[in-house]
Design an enzyme around this catalytic site. Structure first.
Site, PDB file in Angstrom:
ATOM      1  N   CYS A   1      29.049  20.957  16.281  1.00 33.20           N
ATOM      2  CA  CYS A   1      29.421  19.560  15.939  1.00 33.20           C
ATOM      3  C   CYS A   1      28.802  18.543  16.891  1.00 33.20           C
ATOM      4  O   CYS A   1      29.041  17.344  16.769  1.00 33.20           O
ATOM      5  CB  CYS A   1      30.948  19.426  15.978  1.00 33.20           C
TER       6      CYS A   1
ATOM      7  N   CYS B   1      35.569  20.828  18.900  1.00 33.30           N
ATOM      8  CA  CYS B   1      35.934  21.751  17.793  1.00 33.30           C
ATOM      9  C   CYS B   1      36.302  23.144  18.285  1.00 33.30           C
ATOM     10  O   CYS B   1      36.705  23.999  17.503  1.00 33.30           O
ATOM     11  CB  CYS B   1      34.783  21.840  16.782  1.00 33.30           C
TER      12      CYS B   1
ATOM     13  N   THR C   1      40.393  43.640  44.066  1.00 33.50           N
ATOM     14  CA  THR C   1      41.139  42.405  43.843  1.00 33.50           C
ATOM     15  C   THR C   1      42.218  42.244  44.899  1.00 33.50           C
ATOM     16  O   THR C   1      42.865  43.189  45.318  1.00 33.50           O
ATOM     17  CB  THR C   1      41.767  42.357  42.432  1.00 33.50           C
TER      18      THR C   1
ATOM     19  N   ASP D   1      31.485  36.959  35.720  1.00 33.23           N
ATOM     20  CA  ASP D   1      30.045  37.069  36.050  1.00 33.23           C
ATOM     21  C   ASP D   1      29.226  37.925  35.096  1.00 33.23           C
ATOM     22  O   ASP D   1      28.012  38.049  35.258  1.00 33.23           O
ATOM     23  CB  ASP D   1      29.879  37.585  37.505  1.00 33.23           C
TER      24      ASP D   1
ATOM     25  N   GLU E   1      40.441  46.625  52.097  1.00 33.13           N
ATOM     26  CA  GLU E   1      41.661  46.185  52.814  1.00 33.13           C
ATOM     27  C   GLU E   1      42.905  46.480  51.988  1.00 33.13           C
ATOM     28  O   GLU E   1      42.834  46.583  50.771  1.00 33.13           O
ATOM     29  CB  GLU E   1      41.588  44.662  53.021  1.00 33.13           C
TER      30      GLU E   1
ATOM     31  N   CYS F   1      33.233  24.179  23.051  1.00 29.50           N
ATOM     32  CA  CYS F   1      33.241  22.756  22.653  1.00 29.50           C
ATOM     33  C   CYS F   1      34.619  22.138  22.879  1.00 29.50           C
ATOM     34  O   CYS F   1      35.645  22.720  22.511  1.00 29.50           O
ATOM     35  CB  CYS F   1      32.883  22.644  21.166  1.00 29.50           C
TER      36      CYS F   1
ATOM     37  N   HIS G   1      39.547  36.045  32.178  1.00 31.27           N
ATOM     38  CA  HIS G   1      39.288  34.660  32.597  1.00 31.27           C
ATOM     39  C   HIS G   1      38.009  34.077  32.021  1.00 31.27           C
ATOM     40  O   HIS G   1      37.475  33.097  32.547  1.00 31.27           O
ATOM     41  CB  HIS G   1      39.270  34.581  34.135  1.00 31.27           C
TER      42      HIS G   1
ATOM     43  N   ASN H   1      39.767  49.309  47.648  1.00 27.27           N
ATOM     44  CA  ASN H   1      39.603  48.023  48.325  1.00 27.27           C
ATOM     45  C   ASN H   1      39.388  48.327  49.805  1.00 27.27           C
ATOM     46  O   ASN H   1      40.036  49.216  50.343  1.00 27.27           O
ATOM     47  CB  ASN H   1      40.886  47.190  48.138  1.00 27.27           C
TER      48      ASN H   1
ATOM     49  N   ALA I   1      33.830  49.604  46.570  1.00 29.95           N
ATOM     50  CA  ALA I   1      33.862  50.205  45.228  1.00 29.95           C
ATOM     51  C   ALA I   1      32.577  50.972  44.925  1.00 29.95           C
ATOM     52  O   ALA I   1      32.604  52.074  44.376  1.00 29.95           O
ATOM     53  CB  ALA I   1      34.079  49.104  44.195  1.00 29.95           C
TER      54      ALA I   1
HETATM   55  C1  BV8 Z   1      48.487  30.606  34.086  1.00 28.93           C
HETATM   56  C2  BV8 Z   1      37.989  31.879  36.409  1.00 28.93           C
HETATM   57  C3  BV8 Z   1      50.180  29.901  32.628  1.00 28.93           C
HETATM   58  C4  BV8 Z   1      37.464  30.639  37.079  1.00 28.93           C
HETATM   59  C5  BV8 Z   1      40.069  32.359  37.582  1.00 28.93           C
HETATM   60  C6  BV8 Z   1      51.053  26.103  39.424  1.00 28.93           C
HETATM   61  C7  BV8 Z   1      50.680  25.558  38.199  1.00 28.93           C
HETATM   62  C8  BV8 Z   1      50.082  26.340  37.212  1.00 28.93           C
HETATM   63  C9  BV8 Z   1      49.862  27.672  37.413  1.00 28.93           C
HETATM   64  C10 BV8 Z   1      50.233  28.194  38.648  1.00 28.93           C
HETATM   65  C11 BV8 Z   1      50.821  27.449  39.638  1.00 28.93           C
HETATM   66  N1  BV8 Z   1      51.055  28.261  40.713  1.00 28.93           N
HETATM   67  C12 BV8 Z   1      50.617  29.505  40.436  1.00 28.93           C
HETATM   68  C13 BV8 Z   1      50.134  29.476  39.187  1.00 28.93           C
HETATM   69  C14 BV8 Z   1      49.568  30.570  38.460  1.00 28.93           C
HETATM   70  C15 BV8 Z   1      48.073  30.570  38.754  1.00 28.93           C
HETATM   71  C16 BV8 Z   1      47.863  31.388  40.012  1.00 28.93           C
HETATM   72  O1  BV8 Z   1      48.057  32.572  39.991  1.00 28.93           O
HETATM   73  N2  BV8 Z   1      47.471  30.685  41.096  1.00 28.93           N
HETATM   74  C17 BV8 Z   1      47.215  31.392  42.346  1.00 28.93           C
HETATM   75  C18 BV8 Z   1      46.163  30.627  43.139  1.00 28.93           C
HETATM   76  C19 BV8 Z   1      48.517  31.498  43.116  1.00 28.93           C
HETATM   77  N3  BV8 Z   1      47.493  31.191  37.603  1.00 28.93           N
HETATM   78  C20 BV8 Z   1      46.993  30.443  36.615  1.00 28.93           C
HETATM   79  O2  BV8 Z   1      46.872  29.233  36.654  1.00 28.93           O
HETATM   80  C21 BV8 Z   1      46.579  31.233  35.400  1.00 28.93           C
HETATM   81  N4  BV8 Z   1      47.170  30.667  34.224  1.00 28.93           N
HETATM   82  O3  BV8 Z   1      49.275  30.938  34.915  1.00 28.93           O
HETATM   83  O4  BV8 Z   1      48.828  30.099  32.849  1.00 28.93           O
HETATM   84  C22 BV8 Z   1      50.515  28.517  33.075  1.00 28.93           C
HETATM   85  C23 BV8 Z   1      49.696  27.473  32.665  1.00 28.93           C
HETATM   86  C24 BV8 Z   1      50.058  26.172  33.037  1.00 28.93           C
HETATM   87  C25 BV8 Z   1      51.183  25.950  33.827  1.00 28.93           C
HETATM   88  C26 BV8 Z   1      51.955  27.032  34.276  1.00 28.93           C
HETATM   89  C27 BV8 Z   1      51.609  28.314  33.894  1.00 28.93           C
HETATM   90  C28 BV8 Z   1      45.093  31.207  35.230  1.00 28.93           C
HETATM   91  C29 BV8 Z   1      44.450  31.894  36.415  1.00 28.93           C
HETATM   92  C30 BV8 Z   1      42.967  32.075  36.128  1.00 28.93           C
HETATM   93  C31 BV8 Z   1      42.136  31.158  37.001  1.00 28.93           C
HETATM   94  N5  BV8 Z   1      40.709  31.470  36.852  1.00 28.93           N
HETATM   95  N6  BV8 Z   1      38.790  32.667  37.351  1.00 28.93           N
HETATM   96  C32 BV8 Z   1      36.501  30.953  38.192  1.00 28.93           C
HETATM   97  O5  BV8 Z   1      36.037  32.107  38.299  1.00 28.93           O
HETATM   98  O6  BV8 Z   1      36.198  30.019  38.965  1.00 28.93           O
HETATM   99  S1  BV8 Z   1      40.913  33.165  38.793  1.00 28.93           S
HETATM  100  C33 BV8 Z   1      39.799  33.753  39.924  1.00 28.93           C
HETATM  101  O7  BV8 Z   1      40.491  33.902  41.157  1.00 28.93           O
HETATM  102  C34 BV8 Z   1      39.302  35.145  39.625  1.00 28.93           C
HETATM  103  O8  BV8 Z   1      39.040  35.319  38.285  1.00 28.93           O
HETATM  104  C35 BV8 Z   1      40.396  36.036  40.133  1.00 28.93           C
HETATM  105  O9  BV8 Z   1      41.420  36.158  39.206  1.00 28.93           O
HETATM  106  C36 BV8 Z   1      40.893  35.237  41.316  1.00 28.93           C
HETATM  107  C37 BV8 Z   1      40.257  35.737  42.594  1.00 28.93           C
HETATM  108  O10 BV8 Z   1      40.881  36.936  42.884  1.00 28.93           O
HETATM  109  P1  BV8 Z   1      40.045  38.269  43.150  1.00 28.93           P
HETATM  110  O11 BV8 Z   1      39.162  38.538  41.980  1.00 28.93           O
HETATM  111  O12 BV8 Z   1      41.019  39.272  43.559  1.00 28.93           O
HETATM  112  O13 BV8 Z   1      39.079  37.886  44.349  1.00 28.93           O
HETATM  113  P2  BV8 Z   1      39.477  37.699  45.889  1.00 28.93           P
HETATM  114  O14 BV8 Z   1      38.302  37.093  46.551  1.00 28.93           O
HETATM  115  O15 BV8 Z   1      40.812  37.044  45.986  1.00 28.93           O
HETATM  116  O16 BV8 Z   1      39.660  39.200  46.434  1.00 28.93           O
HETATM  117  C38 BV8 Z   1      38.536  40.060  46.474  1.00 28.93           C
HETATM  118  C39 BV8 Z   1      39.060  41.406  46.899  1.00 28.93           C
HETATM  119  O17 BV8 Z   1      37.972  42.326  46.890  1.00 28.93           O
HETATM  120  C40 BV8 Z   1      39.624  41.420  48.312  1.00 28.93           C
HETATM  121  O18 BV8 Z   1      40.857  42.113  48.310  1.00 28.93           O
HETATM  122  C41 BV8 Z   1      38.558  42.186  49.122  1.00 28.93           C
HETATM  123  O19 BV8 Z   1      39.147  42.942  50.159  1.00 28.93           O
HETATM  124  C42 BV8 Z   1      37.992  43.088  48.064  1.00 28.93           C
HETATM  125  N7  BV8 Z   1      36.609  43.540  48.296  1.00 28.93           N
HETATM  126  C43 BV8 Z   1      35.630  42.909  48.991  1.00 28.93           C
HETATM  127  N8  BV8 Z   1      34.492  43.659  48.942  1.00 28.93           N
HETATM  128  C44 BV8 Z   1      34.781  44.760  48.185  1.00 28.93           C
HETATM  129  C45 BV8 Z   1      36.128  44.682  47.771  1.00 28.93           C
HETATM  130  N9  BV8 Z   1      36.713  45.628  47.010  1.00 28.93           N
HETATM  131  C46 BV8 Z   1      35.961  46.693  46.651  1.00 28.93           C
HETATM  132  N10 BV8 Z   1      34.650  46.840  46.995  1.00 28.93           N
HETATM  133  C47 BV8 Z   1      34.040  45.896  47.760  1.00 28.93           C
HETATM  134  N11 BV8 Z   1      32.739  46.055  48.114  1.00 28.93           N
HETATM  135 ZN    ZN Z   2      32.017  21.412  18.462  1.00 22.62          ZN
END
Ligand code: BV8
Ligand code: ZN
Length: 262
Positions: free
Chosen positions: A158, A138, A196, A112, A223, A135, A127, A221, A239
């Site tokens: 391109c 390219c 997180t 964000d 929680e 692109c 991420h 957090n 936070a």
């Molecule tokens: C990878 C960008 C190697 C996009 C994101 C099967 C096939 C392939 C891969 C996998 C698979 N099974 C598992 C995987 C690995 C997968 C994964 O982990 N999946 C999860 C669902 C189990 N990971 C991947 O795919 C990664 N790449 O592994 O590459 C590979 C490649 C191919 C094949 C095999 C291996 C890539 C992961 C990146 C994905 N992109 N973001 C977008 O934004 O849409 S991830 C996205 O989700 C976020 O960036 C972040 O990482 C995640 C969300 O988590 P949080 O940020 O923690 O948010 P959440 O809502 O869950 O929690 C919020 C927390 O805040 C809570 O605890 C809450 O209590 C707290 N909170 C609330 N209010 C407050 C607070 N805390 C403080 N103050 C407050 N006020």
């Molecule tokens: Zn291009």
């Protein structure tokens, strides 16, 4: 179970003041007080849905392959929300910490751009960034700040079709970014894990790497999460309220240590 506090204790302030190398990992929770939806709502039970699909499907490599227009619409929907959103005190505090410590590494899972908007100059974006496009022909990247977009942005170099420059589920992280994050957490004195659920890998492996090295791990957090067991301290709260306490005045005596829960 490590101590669970609801306020920063004087002993935590001492750790903070003595630290020279600090690393921070943030997730969607740090942007929650700015009004940005988190991925897991209601304590992790439900996942963010849009047009009847979960975020794990909307932000997936598979959907980009089958329906790139829908992926752009999904990210443009989030960009239009973000256009009016400002950083909160949690983001601002981390930007201040960047200037405070000898070595400071901010690692974010968020796309964000709110850390940069708050003044953080060096941000490891695991991420990607929602305001950048890449692109598909390219590979060059460029800023796309207009929202909503009228059509899929064309590459400035391109003219090819582009995609959001973010890491989708099932995609590899940008070359070298995770490795730099891992090195920072393995060499720091203090590692903060802020807002997180620590479910998504490889980001979620960083607190474990920190613990296995030499860092003291502090979780912020409202929680408990999957990594709370690795934390030396868990601060249960928002936070935006907790982070400023590390530099605010001390409590008289040590009354706040009685804020432990467990
Ligand atoms: C990878 C960008 C190697 C996009 C994101 C099967 C096939 C392939 C891969 C996998 C698979 N099974 C598992 C995987 C690995 C997968 C994964 O982990 N999946 C999860 C669902 C189990 N990971 C991947 O795919 C990664 N790449 O592994 O590459 C590979 C490649 C191919 C094949 C095999 C291996 C890539 C992961 C990146 C994905 N992109 N973001 C977008 O934004 O849409 S991830 C996205 O989700 C976020 O960036 C972040 O990482 C995640 C969300 O988590 P949080 O940020 O923690 O948010 P959440 O809502 O869950 O929690 C919020 C927390 O805040 C809570 O605890 C809450 O209590 C707290 N909170 C609330 N209010 C407050 C607070 N805390 C403080 N103050 C407050 N006020
Ligand atoms: Zn291009």
């Amino acid at each position: 179970m490590s101590p669970v506090l609801t306020q920063v204790s004087n002993s935590l302030r001492d750790l903070f003041e003595d630290a020279r190398r600090v690393a921070v990992l943030t997730g969607a929770g740090i942007s929650a007080e700015s009004g940005v939806p988190t991925f897991r709502v209601g304590g992790g039970s439900e996942i963010w849905m849009w047009r009847g699909r979960p975020v794990t499907e909307l932000s997936s490599r598979e959907l980009l392959a089958t329906d790139p227009k829908l992926v752009w619409e999904w990210f443009d929907h989030r960009r239009s929300m973000l256009a009016e959103i400002r950083p909160n005190s949690g983001h601002l505090m981390l930007a201040e910490w960047e200037r405070r410590f000898e070595e400071f590494t901010l690692i974010t899972q968020n796309i964000d751009d709110l850390h940069q908007a708050a003044g953080s100059l060096r941000v490891l974006e695991l991420h990607g960034n929602i305001w950048r496009a890449r692109c598909r022909r390219c590979g060059s990247t460029f800023e796309v700040r207009e929202s909503p977009i009228q059509e899929v942005p064309q590459c400035l170099a391109c003219g090819g079709p582009s995609r959001p420059d973010v890491v989708l589920f099932g995609e590899l992280l940008p070359e070298g970014v995770f490795e730099r994050a891992e090195k920072a957490v393995q060499n720091c004195d203090l590692f903060f894990v802020v807002g997180t659920s620590a479910v998504v890998y490889p980001a979620a492996s960083l607190p474990i790497a920190a613990k296995q090295a030499r860092a003291r791990v502090i979780e912020v957090n409202p929680e408990l999460t999957d990594i709370s067991v690795f934390a030396d301290f868990t601060l249960l709260g928002n936070a935006g309220q907790i982070l400023p306490q590390f530099t605010q005045g001390r409590f008289e005596g040590n009354s706040c240590d009685s804020q432990r829960i467990n």
